[in-house]
Write a protein that holds these residues in place. Sequence first.
Motif, short mmCIF file in Angstrom:
data_model
loop_
_atom_site.label_atom_id
_atom_site.label_comp_id
_atom_site.label_asym_id
_atom_site.label_seq_id
_atom_site.Cartn_x
_atom_site.Cartn_y
_atom_site.Cartn_z
N ALA A 100 51.24 43.59 25.62
CA ALA A 100 49.86 43.71 25.43
C ALA A 100 49.70 42.29 24.44
N PHE A 101 50.36 42.51 23.28
CA PHE A 101 50.23 41.54 22.35
C PHE A 101 50.45 39.95 22.64
N TYR A 102 51.47 39.90 23.44
CA TYR A 102 51.93 38.69 24.00
C TYR A 102 51.45 38.15 25.38
N ASP A 103 50.45 39.14 25.65
CA ASP A 103 49.75 38.95 26.89
C ASP A 103 50.64 38.68 28.30
N ALA A 104 51.49 39.63 28.45
CA ALA A 104 52.40 39.64 29.68
C ALA A 104 52.10 40.96 30.55
N PRO A 105 51.00 40.77 31.44
CA PRO A 105 50.58 41.83 32.16
C PRO A 105 51.69 42.18 33.36
N GLU A 106 52.75 41.02 33.70
CA GLU A 106 53.66 41.23 34.48
C GLU A 106 54.57 42.25 34.00
N LEU A 107 55.01 42.11 32.78
CA LEU A 107 55.71 43.39 32.17
C LEU A 107 55.22 44.60 31.98
N SER A 108 53.83 44.59 31.62
CA SER A 108 53.17 45.95 31.60
C SER A 108 53.03 46.62 32.93
N GLU A 109 52.92 46.09 34.17
CA GLU A 109 52.94 46.50 35.28
C GLU A 109 54.25 47.06 35.85
N ARG A 110 55.44 46.20 35.37
CA ARG A 110 56.64 46.91 35.82
C ARG A 110 56.87 48.04 34.88
N LEU A 111 56.46 48.23 33.67
CA LEU A 111 56.69 49.36 32.67
C LEU A 111 55.87 50.41 33.30
N ALA A 112 54.82 50.22 33.94
CA ALA A 112 53.82 51.31 34.56
C ALA A 112 54.56 51.76 35.93
N VAL A 113 55.22 50.86 36.81
CA VAL A 113 55.59 51.18 37.92
C VAL A 113 57.03 51.76 37.80
N GLU A 114 57.97 50.87 37.24
CA GLU A 114 59.25 51.23 37.29
C GLU A 114 59.45 51.97 35.98
N GLY A 115 59.02 51.85 34.86
CA GLY A 115 59.35 52.77 33.84
C GLY A 115 58.41 54.06 33.67
N ARG A 116 57.45 54.13 34.76
CA ARG A 116 56.71 55.43 34.75
C ARG A 116 56.06 55.66 33.45
N PHE A 117 55.19 54.57 32.95
CA PHE A 117 54.56 54.69 31.71
C PHE A 117 53.07 54.57 32.08
N LYS A 118 52.42 55.72 32.11
CA LYS A 118 51.06 55.60 32.59
C LYS A 118 49.87 54.43 31.88
N PRO A 119 50.31 54.74 30.41
CA PRO A 119 49.37 53.69 29.71
C PRO A 119 49.26 52.31 30.01
N ALA A 120 50.60 51.89 30.43
CA ALA A 120 50.79 50.52 30.91
C ALA A 120 50.03 49.96 32.08
N GLY A 121 49.51 50.87 32.82
CA GLY A 121 48.69 50.81 34.09
C GLY A 121 47.27 50.46 33.70
N HIS A 122 46.90 50.58 32.50
CA HIS A 122 45.63 50.20 31.90
C HIS A 122 45.80 49.09 30.90
N PHE A 123 46.60 48.10 31.20
CA PHE A 123 46.73 46.95 30.46
C PHE A 123 45.40 46.28 29.84
N LEU A 124 44.69 45.74 30.87
CA LEU A 124 43.43 45.07 30.36
C LEU A 124 42.50 45.85 29.31
N ALA A 125 42.44 47.17 29.76
CA ALA A 125 41.46 47.95 28.77
C ALA A 125 42.01 48.23 27.31
N GLN A 126 43.37 48.26 27.57
CA GLN A 126 44.12 48.67 26.29
C GLN A 126 44.43 47.51 25.34
N ARG A 127 44.61 46.25 26.09
CA ARG A 127 44.97 45.04 25.17
C ARG A 127 44.71 44.66 24.10
#
Length: 159
Positions: A100-127
């Motif tokens: 979020a800090f370094y504006d890497a939405p692709e890393l956040s998306e991977r974290l949400a899908v592969e890492g099964r971390f639900k908050p990462a799916g709300h990248f734009l809202a949480q950033r």
Amino acid sequence: MLVESDDQHPLLDLLDIRSSGEEGVQVQASSREDWQKEARKLELQGKAEQAEAIRSRILQDQTPPWPVFNARGVEELTRKIFIDQVVGNKWRQQLFEYAAFYDAPELSERLAVEGRFKPAGHFLAQRPRIVTNRLAAYSRRPGRKCSSGGGPFGEGGTA
């Protein structure tokens, strides 16, 4: 040569020492940059304790209250999460905040899908919240020193 700032000190009379009137030694103060270079040199020589003493006592650097990540630290986090598949959300939260800090939405998306971390799916809202919270430590308020530590995550860069 006499190295004494007070050439009228009574002890000098007692010892019968006289100033010869020569010019004194020029004292040259080391700059902050000089001390940083010296600390780095000691660190490379394996003298981490001495380097840390220079940083804390002379440079008055303080360890920030968050994990400091460089490229290797981010690699270790991604390995723990995606390869070792560690249990718990501590590492996932840290990687999400980094993304979020370094504006890497692709890393956040991977974290949400592969890492099964639900908050990462709300990248734009949480950033915005994450960035604001991390930068709050650097805000200037009267009577408060700005903290140091190389930014909220240490050495910059994207994942």
